[in-house]
Design a protein around this motif. Structure first.
Motif, PDB file in Angstrom:
ATOM      1  N   ALA A   1      -8.802   7.398 -13.022  1.00 18.12           N
ATOM      2  CA  ALA A   1      -7.652   6.499 -12.829  1.00 18.12           C
ATOM      3  C   ALA A   1      -6.319   7.133 -13.177  1.00 18.12           C
ATOM      4  O   ALA A   1      -5.294   6.448 -13.151  1.00 18.12           O
TER       5      ALA A   1
ATOM      6  N   LEU B   1      -5.766   7.169  -5.856  1.00 19.64           N
ATOM      7  CA  LEU B   1      -6.303   5.832  -5.609  1.00 19.64           C
ATOM      8  C   LEU B   1      -6.642   5.112  -6.904  1.00 19.64           C
ATOM      9  O   LEU B   1      -6.352   3.925  -7.060  1.00 19.64           O
TER      10      LEU B   1
ATOM     11  N   GLU C   1      -3.598   3.651  -8.534  1.00 22.22           N
ATOM     12  CA  GLU C   1      -3.066   2.481  -7.825  1.00 22.22           C
ATOM     13  C   GLU C   1      -3.958   1.261  -8.023  1.00 22.22           C
ATOM     14  O   GLU C   1      -3.466   0.128  -8.076  1.00 22.22           O
ATOM     15  N   ILE C   2      -5.258   1.466  -8.143  1.00 17.94           N
ATOM     16  CA  ILE C   2      -6.149   0.344  -8.465  1.00 17.94           C
ATOM     17  C   ILE C   2      -5.826  -0.174  -9.857  1.00 17.94           C
ATOM     18  O   ILE C   2      -5.763  -1.388 -10.094  1.00 17.94           O
TER      19      ILE C   2
ATOM     20  N   ASN D   1     -14.575   5.010  -9.288  1.00 12.09           N
ATOM     21  CA  ASN D   1     -13.680   5.658  -8.342  1.00 12.09           C
ATOM     22  C   ASN D   1     -13.761   7.178  -8.375  1.00 12.09           C
ATOM     23  O   ASN D   1     -13.514   7.830  -7.360  1.00 12.09           O
TER      24      ASN D   1
ATOM     25  N   ILE E   1     -16.512   3.051  -5.035  1.00  8.34           N
ATOM     26  CA  ILE E   1     -15.665   3.590  -3.977  1.00  8.34           C
ATOM     27  C   ILE E   1     -16.473   4.566  -3.135  1.00  8.34           C
ATOM     28  O   ILE E   1     -16.853   5.638  -3.593  1.00  8.34           O
TER      29      ILE E   1
ATOM     30  N   PRO F   1     -11.888   3.043   1.206  1.00  6.06           N
ATOM     31  CA  PRO F   1     -10.431   2.955   1.240  1.00  6.06           C
ATOM     32  C   PRO F   1      -9.805   3.641   2.440  1.00  6.06           C
ATOM     33  O   PRO F   1      -8.596   3.553   2.653  1.00  6.06           O
TER      34      PRO F   1
ATOM     35  N   ALA G   1      -1.775   5.592  -1.161  1.00  2.09           N
ATOM     36  CA  ALA G   1      -2.826   5.119  -2.062  1.00  2.09           C
ATOM     37  C   ALA G   1      -2.628   3.658  -2.442  1.00  2.09           C
ATOM     38  O   ALA G   1      -3.599   2.917  -2.623  1.00  2.09           O
ATOM     39  N   GLN G   2      -1.375   3.224  -2.551  1.00  6.35           N
ATOM     40  CA  GLN G   2      -1.107   1.835  -2.899  1.00  6.35           C
ATOM     41  C   GLN G   2      -1.683   0.888  -1.846  1.00  6.35           C
ATOM     42  O   GLN G   2      -2.252  -0.157  -2.172  1.00  6.35           O
TER      43      GLN G   2
ATOM     44  N   ALA H   1      -5.561   0.809  -1.972  1.00  7.76           N
ATOM     45  CA  ALA H   1      -6.134   0.154  -3.143  1.00  7.76           C
ATOM     46  C   ALA H   1      -6.398  -1.330  -2.924  1.00  7.76           C
ATOM     47  O   ALA H   1      -7.090  -1.962  -3.722  1.00  7.76           O
TER      48      ALA H   1
ATOM     49  N   ILE I   1      -9.217  -3.655  -5.002  1.00 12.28           N
ATOM     50  CA  ILE I   1      -8.673  -4.668  -5.905  1.00 12.28           C
ATOM     51  C   ILE I   1      -9.208  -6.054  -5.535  1.00 12.28           C
ATOM     52  O   ILE I   1      -9.566  -6.851  -6.405  1.00 12.28           O
TER      53      ILE I   1
END
Length: 244
Positions: A12, A16, A19-20, A88, A144, A198, A213-214, A217, A221
């Motif tokens: 994280a 990605l 952003e998660i 992830n 993921i 994703p 990436a936002q 995500a 989410i």
């Protein structure tokens, strides 16, 4: 008073996963930032906190049993529980021109390294976190994956599923398969387990090729925040269900 939920996202500290973490933090989750590199994890936490997210770093190498066990103990000490796990962390391995991994010339040790992260790592982390997830009133697990793990799509010559990646793609097929068995084994619990694709994301993983990436995500989410009674055992992207 609603108790704050805690989410662990592996890998994280960037891309990605970051952003998660940002998205779940914006929804009021306390975020445990899993990162193999301690300094990068702390830097990500600093940035998340600056954005108003309740976050803390969790040193976590998904390929190391002791690291995973220590991570579970840290989360237990910090918050006493876990509500969401997003697996992830992943690697693609070395590729040739055009991202090709030729099955006829694969280095077995290289394949083993990718499997250890992308598959065994998910099993290690999931099993270590399950005792806490079982205590949560609304536990969620999101793995993921990728559409390149779809045997249906990979075997259809009419579908463009990208280059031959004979080391990376099968790890996502394996991940999909093990996810199905977790779903079966935990069918009598309230744990919802789903797999997200994703898409091609512009991160270090892809050399900056793909969508933001936002944006990518959003589906992870959504799966991490499903309401009670929501779907489980699905393999989905932004457009809907992907065939296994």
């Amino acid at each position: 008073m609603t108790e704050t939920k805690t989410a662990l996202i592996t890998g994280a500290n960037k891309g990605l996963g970051y952003e998660i973490a940002t998205g779940l933090g914006a929804k009021g989750y306390r975020v445990a930032v899993g990162a193999r590199d301690g300094a990068r994890g702390e830097a990500a936490v600093k940035a998340l906190r600056a954005a108003g997210v309740d976050a803390y770093a969790v040193p976590l190498d998904v390929t190391d049993d002791h690291s995973v066990a220590a991570a579970a103990q840290l989360i237990e000490r910090r918050g006493g529980g876990l509500d969401v796990l997003v697996n992830n962390a992943g690697i693609s391995g070395e590729t040739g021109p055009g991202w090709v991994q030729d099955p006829t010339t694969l280095d077995i040790d290289a394949v083993r390294e990718i499997v250890d992260t992308n598959v065994f790592g998910v099993i290690r982390v999931t099993n270590a976190m399950l005792p806490m997830l079982r205590r949560s009133p609304s536990p969620r697990i999101v793995n993921i994956s990728s559409s390149v793990g779809s045997l249906t799509w990979q075997s259809d010559p009419e579908i463009n599923v990208g280059p031959v990646m004979a080391a990376y793609s099968p790890t996502k097929t394996y991940l999909n398969a093990i996810t199905v068995h977790y779903v079966r084994q935990l069918a009598d619990t309230n744990i919802l387990i789903n797999t997200a694709c994703p898409g091609l994301v512009a991160t270090d993983f892809t050399g900056g090729v793909g969508r933001p990436a936002q944006e990518a995500a959003a589906t992870p989410i959504r799966l991490a925040t499903l309401p009670d009674g929501g779907p489980t055992g699905t393999f989905v992207n932004d457009d809907g269900v992907i065939p296994w």
